[in-house]
Design an enzyme around this catalytic site. Structure first.
Site, mmCIF file in Angstrom:
data_model
loop_
_atom_site.group_PDB
_atom_site.id
_atom_site.type_symbol
_atom_site.label_atom_id
_atom_site.label_comp_id
_atom_site.label_asym_id
_atom_site.label_seq_id
_atom_site.Cartn_x
_atom_site.Cartn_y
_atom_site.Cartn_z
ATOM 1 N N LYS A 1 0.850 -1.212 0.000
ATOM 2 C CA LYS A 1 0.000 0.000 0.000
ATOM 3 C C LYS A 1 0.875 1.248 0.000
ATOM 4 C CE LYS A 1 -0.344 -0.214 5.020
ATOM 5 N NZ LYS A 1 -1.188 -0.585 6.163
ATOM 6 N N TYR B 1 14.743 30.336 8.565
ATOM 7 C CA TYR B 1 13.460 30.942 8.946
ATOM 8 C C TYR B 1 13.323 31.055 10.456
ATOM 9 C CZ TYR B 1 11.622 30.676 4.214
ATOM 10 O OH TYR B 1 11.402 30.854 2.886
#
Ligand SMILES: *Cc1c(COP(=O)(O)O)cnc(C)c1O
Length: 364
Positions: A35, A260
């Site tokens: 999956k 940042y």
């Protein structure tokens, strides 16, 4: 030329990890869980490398169809079954084995012409309270599928909530067995219970088919600290290595800051390497300063906030590090389990989050 970032998928690591899973499985058959694009490794690529598995487990009908188009002939298990009546004709068409876990699915199946024989897995809710039948719905479901002339074999499955944790499996295992004992016809049905953690820790959960996922990709279901992990976990080989390069360097004086929010402040003089890998590549943005990273094979740490396309690392003690120097974010030499633990998550999430923009190369 693309940016220097790339993921390398090792077919031999996948094959090796499958052999490890087989050793744990004893004689049980293996659903290799593919999956989420094979946990980020590429569906067709992983199916090819894992062709010695006995079957493949996916979620999505598109994934299942892609496996058949790729020539896969082994059984394919649909882990959440079908969703809408329109899905039903696909079962026989692609020879898929659906998991049936709720009464609505039973009703859809009961009135459907499947167009051919379909094997079915009935899923029990043994305590996780996510998918699966209570004992009363299980009885009704079994009676309904048994009456359907196009339903072939009926197997049973359940899923453990804490096979990797302190609760273990004993409570759920005995509850599941108790439910099955109450339904004539299911008492002897083939079982599929074990994910990677249960397969490794609890041989009593093997049943007829086991469902390993994460271990096939060379990561641990127990996380990085994983003291409960048997030493055999070390046998696993990472199948995905995420690498990039330094694209800039900066020399910082004490008190200067990086990135940042100016989130990291240099205590002393230091050198920073800027790496072409950010959260838009799948690197976790919440990985804090101190998350391990390999620069030219040598361990160091990230500093400051992860940006969309870049992250920063301390290369003060790695004199060879310069623009173009190779950086390993996870994989060979640095387990994704360890990076994930630093970021407060699990390797599953890192592997699945590998972004489509990262070029993937396959190696033998
Ligand atoms: C994802 C999944 C697995 C595989 O779990 P791992 O922890 O990756 O081994 C097994 N069974 C079901 C139902 C799953 O959804």
């Amino acid at each position: 030329m693309p940016r220097p970032i790339r993921a390398t998928i090792s077919a031999s690591a996948l094959q090796h990890n499958l052999l490890v899973a087989k050793a744990y499985a004893g004689g049980a058959k293996i659903w290799a869980v593919l999956k989420a694009n094979a946990y980020g490794h590429g569906l067709e690529r992983a199916a090819r490398a894992l062709e010695a598995a006995d079957g493949f487990a996916v979620l999505d009908f598109q994934e299942a169809a892609r496996l058949r188009v790729a020539g896969v002939q082994k059984p394919v298990l649909m882990l959440e079954g079908f969703f809408k009546p329109l899905d039903l004709p696909l079962l026989a068409k692609y020879s898929l084995t659906p998991v049936v876990h709720n009464p609505e699915q039973v009703e859809m199946l009961r009135v459907a012409d499947l167009g051919g024989e379909v094997d079915v897995y009935l899923k029990l809710n043994s305590g996780m309270n996510r998918l699966g039948f209570t004992v009363d719905n299980l009885r009704a479901a079994y009676n309904a599928v048994r009456m359907h002339r196009q339903v072939g074999s009926v197997s049973v499955m359940t899923h453990f909530a804490d096979a990797d944790g302190p609760a273990g499996v004993s409570g759920q295992l005995s509850w599941a067995e108790e439910m099955l004992r109450q339904i004539e016809g299911l008492a002897q049905a083939p079982r599929s219970m074990a994910n990677s953690a249960a397969l490794i820790r609890f041989p009593e959960t093997r049943g007829a088919w086991v469902r390993p996922g994460i271990m096939l990709y060379g990561c641990s279901p127990f996380g990085h600290a994983g003291t409960s992990a048997p030493p055999q976990m070390a046998e696993l080989k990472p199948a995905m290595t995420l690498q990039s390069e330094i694209i800039a360097t900066q020399h910082l004086q004490p008190g200067e800051r990086v990135g940042y929010g100016f989130a990291y402040e240099a205590a002393g003089e230091m050198t920073i390497g800027i790496v072409a890998c950010g959260y838009a590549d799948g690197y976790p943005r919440h990985a804090p300063t101190g998350t391990p990273v390999l620069v030219n094979g040598k361990r160091t740490r990230t500093v400051g906030r992860v940006s969309m396309d870049m992250l920063c690392e301390d290369i003060s003690d790695i004199p060879v590090a310069y623009i173009g120097t190779s950086v390993t974010l996870w994989g060979e030499g640095l387990s994704a389990d360890e990076v994930a633990a630093s970021a407060g998550t699990v390797s599953y999430e890192l592997l699945c989050a590998l972004a489509p923009r990262v070029p993937v190369a396959e190696v033998a």
